[in-house]
Scaffold this motif. Structure first.
Motif, PDB file in Angstrom:
ATOM      1  N   GLU A 282     -40.527  -6.885  44.152  1.00 18.75           N
ATOM      2  CA  GLU A 282     -40.482  -7.067  42.706  1.00 18.75           C
ATOM      3  C   GLU A 282     -39.112  -6.699  42.147  1.00 18.75           C
ATOM      4  OE1 GLU A 282     -43.750  -4.533  41.695  1.00 18.75           O
ATOM      5  OE2 GLU A 282     -45.203  -6.172  41.840  1.00 18.75           O
ATOM      6  N   THR A 301     -46.801   0.556  45.107  1.00 20.42           N
ATOM      7  CA  THR A 301     -46.120   0.187  43.865  1.00 20.42           C
ATOM      8  C   THR A 301     -44.749   0.842  43.702  1.00 20.42           C
ATOM      9  OG1 THR A 301     -47.251   1.994  42.715  1.00 20.42           O
ATOM     10  CG2 THR A 301     -48.319  -0.177  42.684  1.00 20.42           C
ATOM     11  N   ASP A 302     -44.425   1.788  44.566  1.00 19.31           N
ATOM     12  CA  ASP A 302     -43.119   2.449  44.456  1.00 19.31           C
ATOM     13  C   ASP A 302     -42.004   1.467  44.810  1.00 19.31           C
ATOM     14  OD1 ASP A 302     -44.352   4.799  43.788  1.00 19.31           O
ATOM     15  OD2 ASP A 302     -44.380   5.562  45.855  1.00 19.31           O
TER      16      ASP A 302
END
Length: 367
Positions: A282, A301-302
């Protein structure tokens, strides 16, 4: 006070010891034994401690250490590399006068040092000579330092115009030996570099994207190694140097339009970003991540961290250079782009915009 040499850069380092550590160090030197082995219950192992040291160390700390430390606090607004360059110039001036306190510096001292600098410029590099760039930087660094120094407590008696004595005479600077031509690839050689790079593994494709990205954006190695996906827009063909997230020289932030290099460079960068996106990367993830993050889809998500050093960028350019049988550094991409700009830009405004790598006149005006 104990002195030694840094194992990485050979710089002199000093440390204030308490009585116990002082005695242990003296015993280690006396017995030629490992410091860690100085114990009543252990046999001393010879490790050649304290013999034949090539480094000349002062017996006492410099009288200027405190004011130099104060200057470092003042210089905290600068990039670390800039601070290091200024410190090297300051210490060189100090060493030239054998550690004399800066408060005793006179106009004639600066003139003497300036004369020595100019004389070094007339010597070849092999004989310890300095380039014109080195001379100008040292004089500039010292002028800025003494201008600051004259405003500090304990140094206000220095001549108010002392820093002006570091100005270099143009006529004598003209005699300074010219530096060797910078080594960089032509744009055709750069194209050969990326086309010759292997692309079987993801690591190889990352390395190729690093090299292509350097020619597309003109960013320095430190900025390249800390780019994130959000810093590059493949649709608008722009890149962002954001000093908040990247190791940017002098903390500068700006937007770059991709340079008008052959489309093959653009295609490599675009395909690399798309490959990462398909694996779940991302906007906050590293554009050029460490190898351990490349062989599996992103988990969690890190954000994927950026590279801690420029080593990967340096190795990528070494691999790319092998295809030409030469050796180019990451900075050679910037020299290549400058040469390209000299050919494409005809007006002073265009050259200025090109040199700044900013999103202004040149993309519209240059052919």
């Amino acid at each position: 006070m104990a002195g030694g040499a840094c194992s990485e850069c050979s710089a002199a380092v000093m440390k204030l010891l308490d009585a116990t550590k002082h005695d242990r160090l003296r015993e280690a030197i006396r017995t030629n034994a490992n410091l860690a082995e100085i114990d009543e219950d252990q046999t001393e192992e010879l490790v050649c401690v304290g013999t034949n040291t090539p480094l000349r160390l002062p017996e006492n700390p410099s009288m200027n250490d405190k004011i130099i430390h104060d200057w470092q606090l003042y210089a905290g607004r600068y990039d670390n590399k800039t601070v290091d360059a200024h410190l090297a110039s300051i210490r060189d001036f100090e060493d030239f006068f054998e550690g004399q306190c800066f408060s005793l510096t006179k106009d004639k001292d600066v003139g003497k040092y300036r004369k020595w600098l100019l004389e070094k410029g007339e010597l070849p590099r092999e004989a310890g000579g300095f380039s014109a760039s080195t001379i100008r930087h040292r004089a500039s660094h010292l002028a800025a330092f003494f201008k600051w120094l004259g405003k500090q407590d304990g140094f206000r008696r220095l001549s108010a115009n002392l820093f002006e004595y570091f100005a270099l005479p143009r006529q004598k600077m003209a005699r300074v030996l010219a530096r060797p031509d910078k080594i960089y690839p032509s744009i055709d050689e750069a194209l050969t570099m990326i086309q010759s790079m292997p692309t079987i593994t993801r690591t190889q494709r990352r390395d190729r994207a690093i090299v292509a990205g350097a020619f597309v954006t003109g960013l320095r190695a430190a900025a390249l190694s800390t780019m994130r996906l959000k810093h590059i827009d493949c649709v608008a063909k722009t890149a962002v140097q954001d000093a908040r997230d990247m190791r940017a020289k002098n903390g500068k932030s700006f937007i770059i339009r991709w340079f008008p290099v052959p489309e093959a460079f653009h295609d490599v960068v675009v395909s690399w970003k798309e490959e990462l996106a398909k694996d779940g990367f991302e906007s906050d993830d590293a554009l050029f991540p460490d190898v351990k993050y490349l062989y599996r889809p992103k988990v969690g998500t890190d954000p994927i961290p950026t590279l801690q050093t420029n080593g990967v960028v340096n190795r990528a350019f070494q691999i790319a250079s092998n295809g030409l049988g030469k050796s180019f550094s990451p900075h050679s991409a910037r020299h290549c782009l400058k040469a390209l700009g000299d050919k494409l830009c005809t007006r002073a405004e265009e050259r200025k915009a090109w040199s700044l790598s900013r999103h202004v006149v040149w993309l519209i005006s240059c052919p």
